[in-house]
Design a protein around this motif. Structure first.
Motif, PDB file in Angstrom:
ATOM      1  N   UNK A  24       8.539  -0.404  -4.436  1.00  0.00           N
ATOM      2  CA  UNK A  24       9.637  -0.493  -3.476  1.00  0.00           C
ATOM      3  C   UNK A  24       9.487  -1.750  -2.625  1.00  0.00           C
ATOM      4  N   UNK A  25       8.293  -1.969  -2.123  1.00  0.00           N
ATOM      5  CA  UNK A  25       8.036  -3.124  -1.270  1.00  0.00           C
ATOM      6  C   UNK A  25       8.138  -4.427  -2.049  1.00  0.00           C
ATOM      7  N   UNK A  26       7.639  -4.446  -3.265  1.00  0.00           N
ATOM      8  CA  UNK A  26       7.674  -5.657  -4.093  1.00  0.00           C
ATOM      9  C   UNK A  26       9.104  -6.142  -4.329  1.00  0.00           C
ATOM     10  N   UNK A  27      10.067  -5.218  -4.323  1.00  0.00           N
ATOM     11  CA  UNK A  27      11.467  -5.592  -4.551  1.00  0.00           C
ATOM     12  C   UNK A  27      12.022  -6.501  -3.456  1.00  0.00           C
ATOM     13  N   UNK A  28      11.429  -6.478  -2.279  1.00  0.00           N
ATOM     14  CA  UNK A  28      11.941  -7.308  -1.190  1.00  0.00           C
ATOM     15  C   UNK A  28      11.699  -8.794  -1.425  1.00  0.00           C
ATOM     16  N   UNK A  29      10.875  -9.138  -2.392  1.00  0.00           N
ATOM     17  CA  UNK A  29      10.681 -10.542  -2.751  1.00  0.00           C
ATOM     18  C   UNK A  29      12.002 -11.158  -3.221  1.00  0.00           C
ATOM     19  N   UNK A  30      12.860 -10.338  -3.830  1.00  0.00           N
ATOM     20  CA  UNK A  30      14.161 -10.826  -4.304  1.00  0.00           C
ATOM     21  C   UNK A  30      15.062 -11.239  -3.149  1.00  0.00           C
ATOM     22  N   UNK A  31      14.752 -10.767  -1.930  1.00  0.00           N
ATOM     23  CA  UNK A  31      15.535 -11.121  -0.740  1.00  0.00           C
ATOM     24  C   UNK A  31      14.890 -12.275   0.033  1.00  0.00           C
ATOM     25  N   UNK A  32      13.865 -12.886  -0.556  1.00  0.00           N
ATOM     26  CA  UNK A  32      13.216 -14.022   0.086  1.00  0.00           C
ATOM     27  C   UNK A  32      12.054 -13.664   0.991  1.00  0.00           C
ATOM     28  N   UNK A  33      11.648 -12.393   0.991  1.00  0.00           N
ATOM     29  CA  UNK A  33      10.494 -11.981   1.788  1.00  0.00           C
ATOM     30  C   UNK A  33       9.234 -12.429   1.052  1.00  0.00           C
ATOM     31  N   UNK A  34       8.327 -13.069   1.778  1.00  0.00           N
ATOM     32  CA  UNK A  34       7.157 -13.640   1.111  1.00  0.00           C
ATOM     33  C   UNK A  34       5.975 -12.688   1.010  1.00  0.00           C
ATOM     34  N   UNK A  35       5.839 -11.764   1.961  1.00  0.00           N
ATOM     35  CA  UNK A  35       4.652 -10.923   1.924  1.00  0.00           C
ATOM     36  C   UNK A  35       4.757  -9.693   2.795  1.00  0.00           C
ATOM     37  N   UNK A  36       3.637  -9.004   2.868  1.00  0.00           N
ATOM     38  CA  UNK A  36       3.497  -7.821   3.707  1.00  0.00           C
ATOM     39  C   UNK A  36       2.288  -8.044   4.606  1.00  0.00           C
ATOM     40  N   UNK A  39      -2.833  -9.463   5.196  1.00  0.00           N
ATOM     41  CA  UNK A  39      -1.570  -9.631   4.484  1.00  0.00           C
ATOM     42  C   UNK A  39      -1.781  -9.941   3.015  1.00  0.00           C
ATOM     43  N   UNK A  40      -0.690  -9.752   2.274  1.00  0.00           N
ATOM     44  CA  UNK A  40      -0.678 -10.079   0.851  1.00  0.00           C
ATOM     45  C   UNK A  40       0.714 -10.555   0.472  1.00  0.00           C
ATOM     46  N   UNK A  41       0.805 -11.517  -0.441  1.00  0.00           N
ATOM     47  CA  UNK A  41       2.116 -11.912  -0.968  1.00  0.00           C
ATOM     48  C   UNK A  41       2.739 -10.731  -1.724  1.00  0.00           C
ATOM     49  N   UNK A  42       4.043 -10.554  -1.585  1.00  0.00           N
ATOM     50  CA  UNK A  42       4.705  -9.449  -2.294  1.00  0.00           C
ATOM     51  C   UNK A  42       4.510  -9.567  -3.800  1.00  0.00           C
ATOM     52  N   UNK A  43       4.480 -10.793  -4.313  1.00  0.00           N
ATOM     53  CA  UNK A  43       4.319 -10.967  -5.768  1.00  0.00           C
ATOM     54  C   UNK A  43       2.961 -10.457  -6.252  1.00  0.00           C
ATOM     55  N   UNK A  44       2.008 -10.282  -5.338  1.00  0.00           N
ATOM     56  CA  UNK A  44       0.676  -9.806  -5.727  1.00  0.00           C
ATOM     57  C   UNK A  44       0.541  -8.289  -5.676  1.00  0.00           C
ATOM     58  N   UNK A  45       1.497  -7.579  -5.096  1.00  0.00           N
ATOM     59  CA  UNK A  45       1.316  -6.143  -4.890  1.00  0.00           C
ATOM     60  C   UNK A  45       1.142  -5.356  -6.186  1.00  0.00           C
ATOM     61  N   UNK A  46       2.004  -5.578  -7.156  1.00  0.00           N
ATOM     62  CA  UNK A  46       1.901  -4.824  -8.414  1.00  0.00           C
ATOM     63  C   UNK A  46       0.659  -5.252  -9.205  1.00  0.00           C
ATOM     64  N   UNK A  47       0.348  -6.562  -9.324  1.00  0.00           N
ATOM     65  CA  UNK A  47      -0.916  -6.927  -9.977  1.00  0.00           C
ATOM     66  C   UNK A  47      -2.145  -6.334  -9.270  1.00  0.00           C
ATOM     67  N   UNK A  48      -2.118  -6.265  -7.943  1.00  0.00           N
ATOM     68  CA  UNK A  48      -3.238  -5.661  -7.226  1.00  0.00           C
ATOM     69  C   UNK A  48      -3.344  -4.172  -7.573  1.00  0.00           C
ATOM     70  N   UNK A  49      -2.209  -3.502  -7.627  1.00  0.00           N
ATOM     71  CA  UNK A  49      -2.187  -2.082  -7.974  1.00  0.00           C
ATOM     72  C   UNK A  49      -2.758  -1.869  -9.371  1.00  0.00           C
TER      73      UNK A  49
END
Length: 146
Positions: A105-117, A127-137
């Motif tokens: 759910x959170x990773x999807x916000x990257x499509x709106x230009x959000x860079x991280x959490x 913090x972590x870049x949103x693009x890293x969330x699923x690979x981290x999981x």
């Protein structure tokens, strides 16, 4: 569905892991231990914005770009809202999203230009870049702790 926040002991452990990772920014083991603990939480909490039937998380502008503000407990989300200038009514709107679904759910916000959490601002701030969330999981699920 009522979600139970992690125990105060769990939160203290997370804070200690965050402090350790911050003190050793080049240590993979320290970061790995922190994120394993974060991903082991029952849910991640967010400051809810938007309509009740379609809430979204609070996004703040940080030096690294727009970041979703996430919290380890609902109380920390409330406190984080107040620290970011929101009023009590807005601060009382906390959205908790169970894991593991919160990651996608959170990773999807990257499509709106959000860079991280970023977690637990103003207290911690890891913090972590949103693009890293699923690979981290995937990494956490497929490899033993370092």
């Amino acid at each position: 569905m009522s979600l139970i926040d992690p125990t105060s002991e769990t939160v203290a452990t997370l804070d200690a892991l965050s402090d350790a990772a911050g003190a050793q920014p080049d240590s993979f083991a320290a970061m790995d231990a922190l994120w394993r603990a974060v991903y082991a939480l029952p849910h991640w909490s967010f400051i809810a914005r938007g309509p009740d039937d379609a809430p979204s998380p609070f996004i703040g502008q940080l030096p690294n770009g727009p970041m979703v503000f996430a919290f380890t407990t609902r109380q920390r989300a409330h406190d984080g809202a107040l620290a970011n200038g929101l009023d009590e009514e807005a601060a009382s709107r906390v959205l908790s999203v169970p894991l593991p679904g919160a990651v996608a759910w959170l990773a999807e916000f990257a499509q709106q230009g959000v860079t991280g959490v970023v977690f637990d601002l103003p207290g911690q701030g890891y913090m972590a870049p949103l693009r890293n969330l699923i690979p981290m999981q995937t990494h956490i699920a497929s490899t033993p702790p370092a």
